[in-house]
Design an enzyme around this catalytic site. Structure first.
Site: not given
Ligand code: 8DG
Ligand code: MN
Ligand code: MN
Length: 437
Positions: A210, A212, A361
């Site tokens: 995703d 963020d 996100d």
């Molecule tokens: P990716 O998307 O490339 O697979 O990896 P990522 O960017 O490291 O993972 P992510 O699932 O998008 O999460 C990004 C960061 O956000 C992760 O370190 C955890 C953090 N995070 C929070 N709070 C929350 C929350 O409430 N929900 C989610 N999904 N992630 C959160 O600090």
């Molecule tokens: Mn991510």
């Molecule tokens: Mn995310």
């Protein structure tokens, strides 16, 4: 003696957040196997599957911090998070001897795993729902679509409809385009706001599951109202397909006590999980084109959907084709050995849409908590987990995405930057690229 080892060798410190963990390291085949087993343990949902999963993840994190390739079992003998784990050592030994893990290959081939990974690859479909569907005898996306008793959620319907798109890794170029589009809107809504692309991309990854975004404003309070207006504006431009908005649940206690800091990764900020419509004209394969197109031009090139027809599901002529792609949801972690991203893109290109679906996100943080939000949303999840564990055990404090609370002195500690947080925790600062555990 082991503690001293830790002091001398930054690569073998007790907590992952004390080690430098780059994105690329020489032990990929070992860490991929261990993280596959982590995922498999989670899917199994047994009594202690969570702690088994975590053990695999910690072992993987330990190897990611090694600058040298593992050549013999003794190379990992003294590593924190591996030395006590017979199972992990067995997996490493197997790979050293045979070049692959028989256990991993066996699970990958199993019907159980293929079904579970197909269903957990549906956005909005978690492990327990997937297990339930498997138990009901469902085996494919068509089975799911054809079942009238499931009562699919809004997100699951989208997850099925855009199965291929959402299982295609987002590229850095795509993420940048979305960042531009979002920044443009936010700047118009509240001048002076900041929009930072956090998560894996900030840690240097080339692809992600995703994108963020952390949105804030240097003047506390001015961040309020941005999210709602932003989502409206993007929807009006035809750039958003789905939104799941969660209002802020921040209370004074969550901020001051860092409550639920250690276990839970969910924080209390106002946020939105969304599906973005990325115009195909914005995708990277146009790179040979000399003219740089703008966000406005790209979204104008799509048939921008008037807001009124937004809720009509019929506009996407082509439903997900229901092709089962086992293991797809683990595409990145398993190094794409099952289906290549280009094959999947090929399939979505027949969809008749002028855009592809991508997960985005959004999270909104007020200035006073910004540094903590940035640290939390930069990740990795394992880095956060280890930093919170360290904070608790070594410093007797609670760290969360909202703040830092000193339990010894019963007070919360302020920080304006990530560097200040590391300093308060007596940790050497690690830039995001070194947090890839
Ligand atoms: P990716 O998307 O490339 O697979 O990896 P990522 O960017 O490291 O993972 P992510 O699932 O998008 O999460 C990004 C960061 O956000 C992760 O370190 C955890 C953090 N995070 C929070 N709070 C929350 C929350 O409430 N929900 C989610 N999904 N992630 C959160 O600090
Ligand atoms: Mn991510
Ligand atoms: Mn995310």
């Amino acid at each position: 003696a082991l503690e001293e080892d830790g002091e001398d060798k930054p690569k073998n410190r007790r907590f992952a957040c004390q080690r430098i963990t780059p994105l690329n390291h020489p032990n990929q085949k070992f860490t991929e196997a261990l993280e596959f087993l982590e995922k498999a343990a989670e899917l199994r949902m047994g009594d202690n599957s969570r702690s088994r999963a975590l053990a695999f993840r910690k072992a993987s994190a330990a190897l990611k911090a090694l600058p040298e390739e593992i050549k013999k079992p003794e190379d990992v003998e003294n590593l924190y998070d591996i030395r006590g784990g017979a199972h992990c050592k067995g997996v490493i030994l197997d790979i050293l001897e045979n070049g692959y893990s028989a256990e991993v290959e066996g699970i990958k081939r199993s019907d159980w795993y293929q079904n579970m990974s197909l269903f957990t690859g549906i956005y909005g479909c978690g492990i327990s729902t997937s297990a339930k569907w498997c138990q009901m005898g469902l085996r494919s996306l068509d089975d799911v679509k054809g079942s009238y008793i499931l009562n699919l959620t809004r997100s699951q319907l989208k997850g099925i409809e855009y199965y291929n798109d959402l299982n295609t890794p987002v590229t850095k170029e795509e993420a940048k385009w979305i960042h531009d589009a979002v920044s443009q809107e936010v700047a118009a809504i509240q001048p002076g706001s900041t929009v930072v692309m956090t998560g894996g991309f900030l840690r240097g990854k080339d692809t992600g599951h995703d994108v963020d975004f952390l949105i804030s404003h240097p003047e506390e309070g001015k961040e309020k109202g941005i999210l709602g207006t932003l989502l409206q504006a993007l929807t009006k431009k035809g750039l958003l397909d789905y939104t799941d908005i969660q209002n802020s649940t921040v209370t004074k206690t969550t901020v001051q006590t860092g409550m639920d800091a250690s276990r839970n990764t969910m924080d209390h900020y106002e946020r939105c999980f969304s599906i973005f419509r990325l115009p195909k004209t914005a995708q990277s394969h146009r790179s040979d084109e000399s003219s740089e197109r703008t966000v406005a031009e790209d979204s104008a090139a799509m048939d921008v959907v008037p807001p009124a027809s937004e809720s009509s599901p019929s506009m996407d002529v082509t439903p997900a084709n229901g092709t089962a792609i086992p293991g797809l949801s683990l595409l990145e972690k398993t190094n794409g050995s099952t289906t290549s991203p280009s094959e999947i893109v090929q399939k979505t290109e027949d969809s008749g849409r002028s855009w592809v679906a991508r997960r985005v996100d959004f999270v909104i943080a007020p200035a006073g908590q910004y540094a903590f939000a940035l640290l939390g949303w930069t990740g990795s999840k394992m880095f956060n987990r280890s930093m919170r564990d360290y904070t608790n055990k070594v410093m007797n404090m609670n760290l969360s995405s909202h703040g830092l609370f000193d339990k010894t002195n019963n007070c919360s500690l302020q920080a304006k930057t990530e560097e200040e947080i590391f300093e308060l925790l007596k940790l050497d600062y690690k830039p995001p690229e070194e947090r890839n555990c």
